[in-house]
Scaffold this active site. Sequence first.
Site, short mmCIF file in Angstrom:
data_model
loop_
_atom_site.label_atom_id
_atom_site.label_comp_id
_atom_site.label_asym_id
_atom_site.label_seq_id
_atom_site.Cartn_x
_atom_site.Cartn_y
_atom_site.Cartn_z
N ASP A 198 7.17 2.55 -5.28
CA ASP A 198 6.64 3.77 -4.97
C ASP A 198 5.87 3.86 -3.47
OD1 ASP A 198 6.77 6.72 -4.74
OD2 ASP A 198 5.07 6.76 -6.53
N GLY B 234 4.18 1.14 -3.52
CA GLY B 234 4.03 -0.14 -3.28
C GLY B 234 2.64 -0.80 -3.91
P1 IMP Z 1 3.94 2.36 -6.86
O1 IMP Z 1 2.13 1.22 -7.37
O2 IMP Z 1 3.05 3.28 -6.83
O3 IMP Z 1 4.78 1.53 -5.89
O4 IMP Z 1 4.27 2.39 -8.58
C1 IMP Z 1 5.32 2.16 -9.42
C2 IMP Z 1 5.45 2.10 -10.93
O5 IMP Z 1 5.27 3.18 -11.33
C3 IMP Z 1 6.50 1.80 -11.42
O6 IMP Z 1 6.75 0.83 -11.76
C4 IMP Z 1 6.81 3.17 -12.27
O7 IMP Z 1 6.61 2.23 -13.31
C5 IMP Z 1 6.03 4.28 -12.01
N1 IMP Z 1 7.72 4.49 -11.56
C6 IMP Z 1 6.69 5.31 -10.18
N2 IMP Z 1 7.85 6.00 -9.81
C7 IMP Z 1 8.80 6.76 -10.60
C8 IMP Z 1 9.91 7.30 -11.01
O8 IMP Z 1 10.07 8.04 -10.70
N3 IMP Z 1 10.03 7.45 -12.15
C9 IMP Z 1 9.62 6.46 -13.64
N4 IMP Z 1 8.27 5.71 -12.60
C10 IMP Z 1 7.94 6.08 -11.91
#
Ligand code: IMP
Length: 187
Positions: free
Chosen positions: A116, A118
Amino acid sequence: MPEVLTQTKPAAATSSSGKAMISSARIARRVRRLGRQISDAYADIETPLVLLVILKGATVFAADLLRSLSIPAELEFVRAASYGGGTASSGRVRLAHMVEGTVAERHVLLVEDIVDSGRTAAAVTKRVKDMNPASVRLAALLDRPARRAVNVTIDFRGFTIPDRFVIGYGLDYAGLYRELPDIHSLG
Ligand code: IMP
Ligand code: MG
């Protein structure tokens, strides 16, 4: 955040329109292809590949991906959580449980459910690189580029999805819905 706090399946999973964003059959086909691609990419390495699974969401994907590989692989886990419990904007990532085996001199493939902002993938990559691995690459079932805040390279990508929160196939909302075989969007 979507307004779903019941113990029952969300409307997206049960409504008569009932259409999954990504069906289990489509997921299965894609994961098998990723498994072949990864097996080819690592065909010549001399130690088993280390799949480093980012808990908890990626466990379902990892279990299927592991069985799609035709090369030896080991499983390790890391727990990553954003500070401040929830919003994508909290900005810092805490790693609560780190790998048990050594990854020094090993080829490490991070396995993530969704990239998402990252930040999670970037934080785990950085920590793993500090452990002196032979290589670090990233496999992500889902890529949602709309909210990217940190540059990450996804070496093996399942699907690119629009800017919707998704559940199912390991992905949760408030800890629920991981058991759904298809991926659904909430709202
Ligand atoms: P990032 O660090 O913002 O890239 O977030 C990644 C983490 O957030 C993922 O490993 C998921 O656990 C959680 N996450 C982000 N978007 C979603 C979603 O749409 N559904 C469920 N979990 C999400
Ligand atoms: Mg996750």
